[in-house]
Every structure is written in C-alpha cells, then in structure tokens.
Design a protein around this motif. Sequence first.
Motif, PDB file in Angstrom:
ATOM      1  N   ASP A   1       1.194  -1.224  -0.442  1.00  0.00           N
ATOM      2  CA  ASP A   1      -0.388  -0.538   0.187  1.00  0.00           C
ATOM      3  C   ASP A   1       0.489   1.442  -0.039  1.00  0.00           C
ATOM      4  O   ASP A   1       0.412   2.222  -0.633  1.00  0.00           O
ATOM      5  CB  ASP A   1      -1.544   0.173   1.129  1.00  0.00           C
ATOM      6  N   GLY A   2       1.954   0.972   0.750  1.00  0.00           N
ATOM      7  CA  GLY A   2       2.622   2.248   0.755  1.00  0.00           C
ATOM      8  C   GLY A   2       4.845   2.387   1.152  1.00  0.00           C
ATOM      9  O   GLY A   2       5.550   0.980   1.199  1.00  0.00           O
ATOM     10  N   PHE A   3       4.779   2.986   1.109  1.00  0.00           N
ATOM     11  CA  PHE A   3       6.502   2.710   0.428  1.00  0.00           C
ATOM     12  C   PHE A   3       7.265   3.485   1.280  1.00  0.00           C
ATOM     13  O   PHE A   3       7.207   5.514   1.594  1.00  0.00           O
ATOM     14  CB  PHE A   3       7.618   2.732  -0.780  1.00  0.00           C
ATOM     15  N   LEU A   4       8.652   2.526   2.477  1.00  0.00           N
ATOM     16  CA  LEU A   4       9.077   4.591   3.007  1.00  0.00           C
ATOM     17  C   LEU A   4      10.696   4.057   2.836  1.00  0.00           C
ATOM     18  O   LEU A   4      11.045   2.870   3.139  1.00  0.00           O
ATOM     19  CB  LEU A   4       9.444   3.769   4.493  1.00  0.00           C
ATOM     20  N   LEU A   5      11.320   5.129   1.966  1.00  0.00           N
ATOM     21  CA  LEU A   5      12.580   4.816   1.443  1.00  0.00           C
ATOM     22  C   LEU A   5      13.447   6.068   2.187  1.00  0.00           C
ATOM     23  O   LEU A   5      13.492   6.608   1.651  1.00  0.00           O
ATOM     24  CB  LEU A   5      12.402   5.403  -0.247  1.00  0.00           C
ATOM     25  N   ASP A   6      14.692   5.448   2.860  1.00  0.00           N
ATOM     26  CA  ASP A   6      15.797   6.167   2.982  1.00  0.00           C
ATOM     27  C   ASP A   6      16.512   6.655   1.924  1.00  0.00           C
ATOM     28  O   ASP A   6      16.877   5.619   0.606  1.00  0.00           O
ATOM     29  CB  ASP A   6      16.719   5.222   4.108  1.00  0.00           C
ATOM     30  N   ILE A   7      17.016   7.704   1.800  1.00  0.00           N
ATOM     31  CA  ILE A   7      17.183   8.580   0.788  1.00  0.00           C
ATOM     32  C   ILE A   7      18.873   7.839  -0.039  1.00  0.00           C
ATOM     33  O   ILE A   7      19.635   8.055  -0.486  1.00  0.00           O
ATOM     34  CB  ILE A   7      17.269  10.135   1.012  1.00  0.00           C
ATOM     35  N   GLU A   8      19.235   8.140   1.445  1.00  0.00           N
ATOM     36  CA  GLU A   8      21.120   7.802   1.723  1.00  0.00           C
ATOM     37  C   GLU A   8      21.515   6.398   1.181  1.00  0.00           C
ATOM     38  O   GLU A   8      21.196   5.655   3.127  1.00  0.00           O
ATOM     39  CB  GLU A   8      21.924   8.790   1.829  1.00  0.00           C
ATOM     40  N   MET A   9      21.426   5.563   0.317  1.00  0.00           N
ATOM     41  CA  MET A   9      21.810   4.351   0.515  1.00  0.00           C
ATOM     42  C   MET A   9      22.750   3.964  -0.533  1.00  0.00           C
ATOM     43  O   MET A   9      22.720   4.886  -1.706  1.00  0.00           O
ATOM     44  CB  MET A   9      20.813   2.811   0.167  1.00  0.00           C
ATOM     45  N   PRO A  10      23.893   3.017  -0.099  1.00  0.00           N
ATOM     46  CA  PRO A  10      24.866   2.730  -1.006  1.00  0.00           C
ATOM     47  C   PRO A  10      23.928   2.095  -2.545  1.00  0.00           C
ATOM     48  O   PRO A  10      23.149   1.708  -2.217  1.00  0.00           O
ATOM     49  CB  PRO A  10      25.838   1.729  -0.763  1.00  0.00           C
TER      50      PRO A  10
ATOM     51  N   VAL B   1      12.987   8.833   3.236  1.00  0.00           N
ATOM     52  CA  VAL B   1      13.308   9.623   4.932  1.00  0.00           C
ATOM     53  C   VAL B   1      14.560   9.928   4.230  1.00  0.00           C
ATOM     54  O   VAL B   1      15.458   8.912   3.855  1.00  0.00           O
ATOM     55  CB  VAL B   1      13.318   8.028   5.752  1.00  0.00           C
ATOM     56  N   THR B   2      14.821  11.424   4.880  1.00  0.00           N
ATOM     57  CA  THR B   2      15.754  11.580   5.003  1.00  0.00           C
ATOM     58  C   THR B   2      16.558  12.159   6.096  1.00  0.00           C
ATOM     59  O   THR B   2      15.875  12.485   6.993  1.00  0.00           O
ATOM     60  CB  THR B   2      15.656  12.999   3.543  1.00  0.00           C
ATOM     61  N   SER B   3      17.609  12.570   5.949  1.00  0.00           N
ATOM     62  CA  SER B   3      18.581  13.268   7.030  1.00  0.00           C
ATOM     63  C   SER B   3      18.065  15.309   6.715  1.00  0.00           C
ATOM     64  O   SER B   3      18.057  14.796   5.711  1.00  0.00           O
ATOM     65  CB  SER B   3      19.963  13.127   7.723  1.00  0.00           C
ATOM     66  N   LEU B   4      18.670  15.938   7.855  1.00  0.00           N
ATOM     67  CA  LEU B   4      18.537  17.235   7.452  1.00  0.00           C
ATOM     68  C   LEU B   4      19.813  17.537   6.590  1.00  0.00           C
ATOM     69  O   LEU B   4      19.815  18.201   5.790  1.00  0.00           O
ATOM     70  CB  LEU B   4      18.744  18.266   8.966  1.00  0.00           C
ATOM     71  N   ALA B   5      20.632  17.318   6.244  1.00  0.00           N
ATOM     72  CA  ALA B   5      22.321  16.708   5.843  1.00  0.00           C
ATOM     73  C   ALA B   5      21.371  16.591   4.087  1.00  0.00           C
ATOM     74  O   ALA B   5      22.260  17.162   3.398  1.00  0.00           O
ATOM     75  CB  ALA B   5      23.248  16.405   5.976  1.00  0.00           C
ATOM     76  N   ASP B   6      20.809  15.837   4.309  1.00  0.00           N
ATOM     77  CA  ASP B   6      20.322  15.543   2.519  1.00  0.00           C
ATOM     78  C   ASP B   6      19.214  16.067   2.381  1.00  0.00           C
ATOM     79  O   ASP B   6      18.351  15.629   1.318  1.00  0.00           O
ATOM     80  CB  ASP B   6      20.169  13.591   2.259  1.00  0.00           C
ATOM     81  N   LYS B   7      18.424  16.521   2.814  1.00  0.00           N
ATOM     82  CA  LYS B   7      16.855  17.208   2.015  1.00  0.00           C
ATOM     83  C   LYS B   7      17.305  18.107   1.517  1.00  0.00           C
ATOM     84  O   LYS B   7      16.272  17.865   0.003  1.00  0.00           O
ATOM     85  CB  LYS B   7      16.996  18.555   3.543  1.00  0.00           C
TER      86      LYS B   7
END
Lengths: 116, 321
Positions: free
Chosen positions: B52-61, B86-92
């Motif tokens: 139904d939905g996805f949560l994806l971290d932006i920073e991945m190798p 899903v992101t950290s402030l540094a990767d906004k």
Amino acid sequence: MDSTAAKKLPAGLPDVLQAAHQVFINLTTDRILRIEVLTQAIHKGEDAASALIEIAQIAHKIAGVAGTLGYPEIGDNARALEQKLKADIAAGDPLRHWTTIAPEIETLLDDLEALL
Amino acid sequence: MKDLRILAVDDDRAFQMVLQGTLAQLGYNDVTSVPSAAAALKVIRNSPHLFDGFLLDIEMPEVDGVELCRRIRAMSVYRKTPIIMVTSLADKQYVYKAFAAGATDYFTKPLDEIELRARLQVMRQLVDERQRALDLLDELKSWSDLPKSKIKFDAPLSVISANWMVEFLAMQNHLLTLNRLQLFGHAAIGFTVTNASEAFRLTDQVGYIDYLANIATVIAETLKTSPFSMAHAGQGDFVVLTNRTAVSDPKGLQDEVRTGIASYQKLYGSLGLPIPTIQVGRPVSASIFSQRAEISSLLDRARMSSQIGLEEGFTAQKQWN
C-alpha cells in the motif's frame, strides 16, 4: 539481549525500542574501528575524499537513531559532523576544515566508546 | 480499519528496527523491512500481494532512494502508490529530486513519532482516495447502476488517469519542497465548476466522476502549450500548477474553457446534467520572500480566486483601491 547492553539501557527507553538499542550498541564497536582506520588513512595522506565520504555515511547512520535511542548529544554531534563533511566534499575540497573536524571525530569516538 | 501493507527500505539495521518498533506502536504491524534497493525490488517482484505504501531512505549505497523511487514508479501497478522518503537534514536538498522521481512526501531522521504519524495519515488518505477511484473504475467497467463506493463532494479525488493528473495532497507536498527560486517560477490557477453540487446531486457517483473527468480534459486541452499538473481539490474545484508566465490572460483562458465545454452541450443534455459553468481565477504566485504558511496556502488562495470569479474579483479589487 546481552547483559552488557542491558546495563547501558537509557532510562525511559520504550520496550519496543530495546531490541533496536541492542543492535545499535552491537554496531558501535565496528563503527568505531572503521572510523579509526579511515582517519589514520587520511593522516597518512591516502585518498581523503573516499575516507571522508565513508565517515560521513557512518555519521549519517549514527545521527539517524542515536537521539531516538536515548543519546541525543551523540546524535547531534554526529549530525553536525555529517553536515560539515558533506559540505566540504560537495565544495570539492574535503580537507579544507580538517584541522577543526579531526578533533570533532575524536570527540564522537570517545562518546561512542563510553557506550560500550 | 485495514492495516496498511508497507515496505520500508533502509541500509541501517538499527534504524530499520527503530522504524518498525515505532510503526508497531502506532498500530502499523504489516511492515516489511529490507536493507537495500536491490532487496526491495526483489521483494516487490516476488510478493504475492501489492504494497500500500513505501518508506525509502534517500541515502543508500549503490542504488539510492531517489533511483529506487523512480524504478518503483516505473511499475504500472505502483504508478500512484504513496512513496514517502526518509532523509536526514543534511540530505534535505535531495528531496526535490525525489519528488521529481515521483515521491509523495518525506520525513526527516531522527524519527519523530508525531511527524511519522502525520505522514502515515497522509499515506492512508491517499490509499483510501485511490481505492475510491479504483472502485469507481470497476463500476464503470461493469456498467453497474449501483455504485458501491462512497465519494464525498468535498473530498479531493483523482478523476482521470493521465500523467498530468496528481492527487491534491501530493501537489501540496510538492510545493513545500521547492526552493524559493523554483517556487517563484510557478503559478497556481483555480478552476471552479460553480454548479458542480447540482451535478453531484443529479447523477450517481460514476456519472459525477465522468462529469469531472470531461471538465479536466477540456481544461488540459486549453493548457497544452505549457507543462502543468492538475488536481481536483473537491467541491468541483480544480487547481493547476504551471509556469508563472504560462497564463497572462485568465479571462481569455476562461473563455476558451467555456467554449470547449459548450461543445459537449448535447451530451450533458442527454444525461440530464447541467452544462458546467467554469470560473477561472487569477494566477496566484509566491513571492521570493514567502514564508512556509504562505506557500501552504497557495493552492487554497488559487481556489478562492476562482470561487470568487474574475469579474467579482475585479470589482472587489477596485473597491480596495
């Protein structure tokens, strides 16, 4: 859960996060060792950009969970370090603030060692 | 309420467990966690049920979250499924790229339970909205006279499957990710169907969605010279997001849309529906100094302008001067 990690549980940590805390502590030893290897490589004049990118990635992971698991200061320091490293890497001069960043890495390592 | 089936992708095992634990606390128990884009694509391919939905971290190798988002969007069954980054402030700064790749929303690490709860509510709203549209599509295909799903007159609804049609919530979220310069280059224009409530009352739900889809198509045809996205915000209001310079003559645009609608006069007559009366609003833009609240209200201001109408809006403006 192993007894070492159980002794280190921060007060008020919800039950549902205790397993995550255990994993975080278990990962911390490897992360400390890896950051030490990478900083030594930089001091030896090896490929600084690659080493700093990897340190930033490790800091990113620590920053992502440390606060939630009861270590807000470590989380804040890791996040600040990640942002500074990424800014210098993006600027194409990864070592431009190395003299001020190196002590911050040492402080983070000390704080992480205190968790073990 | 049906549990949402969520796929979470993050290469940090500790964060995966934090996320899974927090989601369980919020009542979301059907969560699959994987550590990489490659593992995610494998799970998606092999899963007997749709997520139904996805949560994806932006920073991945290797393959990062933005590229994974793009690959999921390329699968027709997930073309409109909510994808939350899903992101950290540094990767906004990468969030903008993620939206360009089709992301719906985002939240930042470290995890804030209130923020996560809000994002998942948006996910649930989108899933419900999509389900209503799918139910209606099923009904259209089966020519049933008795619609099973309920649509609300006030609620946003994706009324047509076209690459320029987006969910209203996704349009709002997209605006919030633009930097000041990008935002300055955009304008929102409202199109109000002033007699939409009459059509809603006179026809069934399938008929109403068909009625709105026809209007959306006519509006799209008048805008085809510039890139745009369109959302139906509810209450017969459409909002179009386009280049700031695309619409210099809203009155001319209104005339063109009304002419296009008039060509369907016989069709509306045969269906016993009123000919849609369209009011176009003035293009609404953010200033280079806009605050977050002002950006959030941009689409609402565009709706308000079209609800008032150009003529009355002009009179109101003259009275102010």
